[in-house]
Design an enzyme around this catalytic site. Structure first.
Site, short mmCIF file in Angstrom:
data_model
loop_
_atom_site.label_atom_id
_atom_site.label_comp_id
_atom_site.label_asym_id
_atom_site.label_seq_id
_atom_site.Cartn_x
_atom_site.Cartn_y
_atom_site.Cartn_z
N ASP A 32 -3.63 -0.03 6.00
CA ASP A 32 -4.51 -0.98 5.31
C ASP A 32 -4.08 -2.43 5.45
OD1 ASP A 32 -6.12 1.06 4.54
OD2 ASP A 32 -5.67 0.99 2.42
N LYS A 46 -0.09 8.80 1.78
CA LYS A 46 -1.51 8.44 1.91
C LYS A 46 -2.23 9.62 2.55
CE LYS A 46 -2.55 5.16 0.57
NZ LYS A 46 -2.77 4.73 -0.85
N ASN A 97 0.81 -1.22 0.00
CA ASN A 97 0.00 0.00 0.00
C ASN A 97 0.84 1.26 0.00
OD1 ASN A 97 -1.29 2.28 1.80
ND2 ASN A 97 -3.02 1.15 0.96
#
Length: 290
Positions: free
Chosen positions: A251, A58, A24
């Site tokens: 995640d 992110k 991720n």
């Protein structure tokens, strides 16, 4: 309008599908290089075209306490090392228009996050790099919205666009994947990708110690969504993969274990080779006669 790129043509024509995969977020240079090595080995072994994925920032984390990544400057340096070391194309995401030019110097595919799939300025800035643009369908959007988003890329002079299904909100803390979307999103006239990991998120569904919430997920159902997607006949599979999902800073509940990647891909390839999902079924409505 410019011509489509060689990579875009390769991915569009991939049989049975192409793969966008990686962790991720960039946790460290060593970790990214190690994951790229293993994932490339597996993709090559099973015969799938691979674009390596990871994020440098992110920006849309549920909690301000969540890990975001190394930032754009450092993250792009690390992704450039992956690209050179393993001769891999790169996909990474942007959140603001000013990032697109720099990201386009490294990434082969620029990904538009689902929350931002209708943001015209961001779409145009991404398109103007000339790179392939992968637009994730907003969790709040009908599949028909993706026709408009893809057209914004083309109107900016870039024909290299693909659209990605990543689930639809179902109440407050859950997503569902409507298989009809894989078919309907073909109306965007470009490759359709299934994000088989984010689609199993449970947004803001996990309480944090000390207060606040983060996203949970249903990792055990990733094979279910993946099997459905390839049976319907998507052009590409997007998935996040980690060597230690329980320790992943972002995640973790929806990253697929590296140790099971080859096994899952082999099954998906088998399904994809027997389905006729990429061919529209010709329904004859003339009266049936004995």
């Amino acid at each position: 309008m410019a011509a489509t790129s060689p990579l875009y043509n390769q991915l569009k024509d991939a049989e049975p599908f192409f793969l966008l995969a990686g962790p991720n977020v960039i946790e460290s240079e060593e970790h990214i290089l190690r994951l790229a090595k293993h994932i490339k080995h597996i993709a090559t072994k099973v015969g799938l075209p691979l674009v390596f994925k990871s994020s440098f920032d992110k920006a849309n984390r549920t909690s301000s306490k969540s890990f975001r990544g190394p930032g754009m400057a450092e993250g792009l340096k690390i992704l450039e090392k992956v690209k050179v070391a393993y001769d891999l194309p790169i996909v990474t995401d942007v959140h603001e228009a000013y990032q697109c030019e720099e990201v386009g110097k490294v990434a082969d595919i620029i990904q538009i996050p689902a929350f931002l799939c209708r943001q015209t300025d961001l779409l145009v800035a991404a398109a103007q790099t000339g790179k392939i643009i992968n637009i994730k369908k907003g969790q709040f959007c009908a599949p028909s919205v993706m026709e408009n988003s893809a057209e914004k890329i083309r109107l900016a002079g870039n024909p290299n666009v693909m659209v990605c299904e990543r689930g639809t909100m179902f109440g407050y803390n859950d997503l569902i994947v409507d298989p009809r979307n894989f078919e309907w999103m073909r109306e965007a006239n470009c490759p359709v990708v299934a994000d088989i990991t984010h689609a199993l998120q449970q947004p803001a569904g996990k309480k944090l110690e000390g207060g606040g919430v983060a996203s949970g997920g249903l990792r055990e159902l990733i094979p279910c969504i993946a099997r459905t997607a390839v049976a319907v006949g998507v052009d590409g599979i997007f998935m996040e993969v980690h060597d230690d999902p329980l320790s992943a800073p972002v995640d973790g509940p929806t990253q697929w274990p590296l140790r099971h990647l080859e096994e899952l891909l082999e099954e998906l390839i088998t399904i994809a080779r027997v389905t006729k999902g990429k061919q529209r079924f010709q329904i004859d409505l003339t009266p049936y006669r004995d």
